[in-house]
Motif scaffolding. Structure first.
Motif, PDB file in Angstrom:
ATOM      1  N   GLY A   1      -6.877   1.458  -0.584  1.00 10.61           N
ATOM      2  CA  GLY A   1      -5.770   2.065  -1.296  1.00 10.61           C
ATOM      3  C   GLY A   1      -6.145   2.693  -2.622  1.00 10.61           C
ATOM      4  N   ILE A   2      -5.190   2.664  -3.553  1.00 13.75           N
ATOM      5  CA  ILE A   2      -5.349   3.288  -4.866  1.00 13.75           C
ATOM      6  C   ILE A   2      -5.528   2.195  -5.911  1.00 13.75           C
ATOM      7  CG2 ILE A   2      -4.292   4.784  -6.608  1.00 13.75           C
ATOM      8  CD1 ILE A   2      -2.646   6.034  -4.301  1.00 13.75           C
ATOM      9  N   HIS A   3      -6.590   2.295  -6.684  1.00 12.52           N
ATOM     10  CA  HIS A   3      -6.916   1.303  -7.703  1.00 12.52           C
ATOM     11  C   HIS A   3      -6.535   1.834  -9.087  1.00 12.52           C
ATOM     12  CE1 HIS A   3      -9.520  -0.936  -4.803  1.00 12.52           C
ATOM     13  NE2 HIS A   3      -9.585   0.278  -4.268  1.00 12.52           N
ATOM     14  N   VAL A   4      -5.877   1.001  -9.859  1.00 16.20           N
ATOM     15  CA  VAL A   4      -5.537   1.342 -11.244  1.00 16.20           C
ATOM     16  C   VAL A   4      -6.601   0.729 -12.144  1.00 16.20           C
ATOM     17  CG1 VAL A   4      -3.785   1.250 -13.062  1.00 16.20           C
ATOM     18  CG2 VAL A   4      -3.079   1.284 -10.653  1.00 16.20           C
ATOM     19  N   LEU A   5      -7.306   1.574 -12.893  1.00  8.32           N
ATOM     20  CA  LEU A   5      -8.411   1.134 -13.739  1.00  8.32           C
ATOM     21  C   LEU A   5      -8.043   1.324 -15.193  1.00  8.32           C
ATOM     22  CD1 LEU A   5     -11.349   2.840 -11.780  1.00  8.32           C
ATOM     23  CD2 LEU A   5     -10.177   0.681 -11.277  1.00  8.32           C
TER      24      LEU A   5
ATOM     25  N   PRO B   1       0.817  -1.228   0.000  1.00  6.81           N
ATOM     26  CA  PRO B   1       0.000   0.000   0.000  1.00  6.81           C
ATOM     27  C   PRO B   1       0.841   1.264   0.000  1.00  6.81           C
ATOM     28  CG  PRO B   1       0.014  -0.996   2.182  1.00  6.81           C
ATOM     29  CD  PRO B   1       0.708  -1.973   1.272  1.00  6.81           C
ATOM     30  N   ALA B   2       0.323   2.289  -0.676  1.00  8.05           N
ATOM     31  CA  ALA B   2       0.993   3.589  -0.699  1.00  8.05           C
ATOM     32  C   ALA B   2       0.856   4.304   0.643  1.00  8.05           C
ATOM     33  CB  ALA B   2       0.418   4.451  -1.818  1.00  8.05           C
ATOM     34  N   HIS B   3      -0.240   4.013   1.355  1.00  7.75           N
ATOM     35  CA  HIS B   3      -0.494   4.656   2.646  1.00  7.75           C
ATOM     36  C   HIS B   3      -0.919   3.606   3.661  1.00  7.75           C
ATOM     37  CE1 HIS B   3      -0.301   8.840   1.156  1.00  7.75           C
ATOM     38  NE2 HIS B   3      -0.788   8.324   0.041  1.00  7.75           N
ATOM     39  N   THR B   4      -0.667   3.890   4.932  1.00 13.26           N
ATOM     40  CA  THR B   4      -1.029   2.947   5.989  1.00 13.26           C
ATOM     41  C   THR B   4      -2.478   3.116   6.428  1.00 13.26           C
ATOM     42  OG1 THR B   4      -0.207   4.494   7.671  1.00 13.26           O
ATOM     43  CG2 THR B   4       1.332   2.831   6.836  1.00 13.26           C
ATOM     44  N   GLU B   5      -3.107   4.236   6.012  1.00 12.35           N
ATOM     45  CA  GLU B   5      -4.518   4.464   6.325  1.00 12.35           C
ATOM     46  C   GLU B   5      -5.243   4.869   5.044  1.00 12.35           C
ATOM     47  OE1 GLU B   5      -5.415   6.664   9.946  1.00 12.35           O
ATOM     48  OE2 GLU B   5      -3.290   6.575  10.494  1.00 12.35           O
ATOM     49  N   ALA B   6      -6.478   5.321   5.172  1.00 12.74           N
ATOM     50  CA  ALA B   6      -7.302   5.660   4.009  1.00 12.74           C
ATOM     51  C   ALA B   6      -6.612   6.682   3.108  1.00 12.74           C
ATOM     52  CB  ALA B   6      -8.645   6.208   4.476  1.00 12.74           C
ATOM     53  N   VAL B   7      -6.775   6.487   1.788  1.00  9.80           N
ATOM     54  CA  VAL B   7      -6.272   7.453   0.813  1.00  9.80           C
ATOM     55  C   VAL B   7      -7.390   8.452   0.520  1.00  9.80           C
ATOM     56  CG1 VAL B   7      -5.229   7.778  -1.456  1.00  9.80           C
ATOM     57  CG2 VAL B   7      -4.803   5.663  -0.182  1.00  9.80           C
TER      58      VAL B   7
ATOM     59  N   CYS C   1      -8.067   5.578  -8.864  1.00  8.34           N
ATOM     60  CA  CYS C   1      -9.184   5.833  -7.963  1.00  8.34           C
ATOM     61  C   CYS C   1      -8.732   5.592  -6.525  1.00  8.34           C
ATOM     62  CB  CYS C   1     -10.363   4.920  -8.296  1.00  8.34           C
ATOM     63  SG  CYS C   1     -11.814   5.204  -7.267  1.00  8.34           S
ATOM     64  N   ALA C   2      -8.828   6.637  -5.695  1.00  9.03           N
ATOM     65  CA  ALA C   2      -8.463   6.516  -4.282  1.00  9.03           C
ATOM     66  C   ALA C   2      -9.676   6.053  -3.488  1.00  9.03           C
ATOM     67  CB  ALA C   2      -7.976   7.855  -3.751  1.00  9.03           C
TER      68      ALA C   2
END
Length: 343
Positions: free
Chosen positions: A323-327, A35-41, A317-318
């Motif tokens: 995390g962050i989804h690549v669509l 994950p890019a972040h440890t909590e909500a993006v 999409c955050a």
């Protein structure tokens, strides 16, 4: 952040002209990275052709390669949740806003600390708009205030306050000195950044306006609305030219629509837009007809917070839970929207 595992998605659907829905799953395996972040993006923005910047509840700002999921830089300096991130296209400067009432500027390939700070708001900063040359910054807050800053010196060049103008989003009109602003007072405003004065206010909507975007040619503006239980949640297309009328609405989300973006026109893709919502869905719409072209449900993602356009076929999409989804958009006989990676 190496690849951890992959799975198969079954959640893409495509819409026929008669309004019926065909399920297309299963599709391709989803690449899962650290994950890019440890909590909500909370916010994501495109930075360069293969880079993105994101902010999260972990108070950090991350610069990542969306192709590999690798974190290339992480900036630490905010005392509370990062609410918005922004950057001028192909700039080496990244900007972040926070619930700590401040805005910071960071330099790619620079130190981990901020290169400039922009204090001055009295409440959480909820809007960021960077001029195309990255020399000026507009910020907005729940304190009803919009400010303009010199990014080199950090000097506040102007401040304007409008009663009940709780800013939710800001975006700069390409090639123009105008900034579009969405507000909790249900209106969309056009600011002339030269004098920091309101040049136009569109008719108020029925619900809070959560986000705004401007088409690359500067002809149209998009805004999105809050909503619940199928009431509200629409996106609205506005004409930025002389008529400045409401052109069209895009209805189909069940809850608040949190983000709306214009999509680059691909070889086989009609002018299109994309929206994301608290209902965990991303939708792609035909800009001119209002038809829903594709829907993707990101199950388990929780509310979706932010969209970013990378290229003519890739969206980021955050989400608050995953995390962050690549669509990826693929246009064959019918348009298909599918998730290909998450980090």
């Amino acid at each position: 952040m190496g690849k951890l595992q992959s799975k198969t998605s079954f959640h893409t659907s495509k819409y026929r002209a008669n309004g019926s829905v065909d399920e297309t799953g299963p599709v391709r395996a989803i690449q899962r990275h650290g994950p890019a972040h440890t909590e909500a993006v909370t916010s994501v923005a495109a930075l360069k052709p293969d880079l993105c910047v994101s902010g999260g509840r972990d108070k950090s700002v991350a610069v990542c390669s969306w192709r590999s999921g690798a974190a290339l830089q992480r900036f630490i300096g905010h005392e509370r949740e990062v609410t918005k991130v922004a950057s001028a296209l192909d700039s080496n400067r990244v900007f972040s806003a926070s619930r700590d009432k401040t805005v910071m500027m960071w330099e790619l390939h620079g130190t981990s600390g901020p290169s400039q700070r922009f204090p001055g708001h009295d409440l959480v900063v909820t809007g960021l708009a960077v001029s195309p040359d990255a020399s000026q910054l507009c910020t907005g807050s729940r304190d009803n205030t919009v400010c303009k800053w010199d990014t080199e010196t950090g000097e506040c060049l102007g401040r304007a306050t409008i009663s009940r103008n709780l800013v939710t989003h800001l975006c700069w009109v390409p090639g123009e000195p105008y900034v579009i602003q969405a507000s909790e007072d249900k209106t969309i405003r056009i600011w002339d950044s030269r004098e920091l004065q309101v040049a136009h206010t569109f008719p108020a909507k029925r619900h809070i306006q959560t986000c705004c975007d401007v088409s690359p040619d500067g002809r149209y503006c998009l805004s999105s609305s809050s909503g619940s239980a199928g009431e509200g949640g629409e996106a609205t297309l506005w004409d930025l030219r002389q008529t400045r009328n409401r052109v069209r609405e895009y209805k189909g989300h069940f809850q608040t629509t949190t983000s709306c973006v214009f999509l680059p026109r691909g070889p086989a893709l009609a002018p299109s837009i994309a929206t994301s919502s608290y209902d965990s869905r991303v939708k792609v719409w035909d800009r001119d007809t209002g038809a829903c072209l594709a829907t993707l449900c990101l199950e388990g993602s929780g509310p979706l917070a932010s969209l970013a356009v990378c290229d003519s076929s890739t969206l980021l999409c955050a989400s608050l839970n995953s995390g962050i989804h690549v669509l990826r958009l693929s246009d064959h006989a019918d348009l298909v929207l599918e998730e290909v990676a998450v980090f």
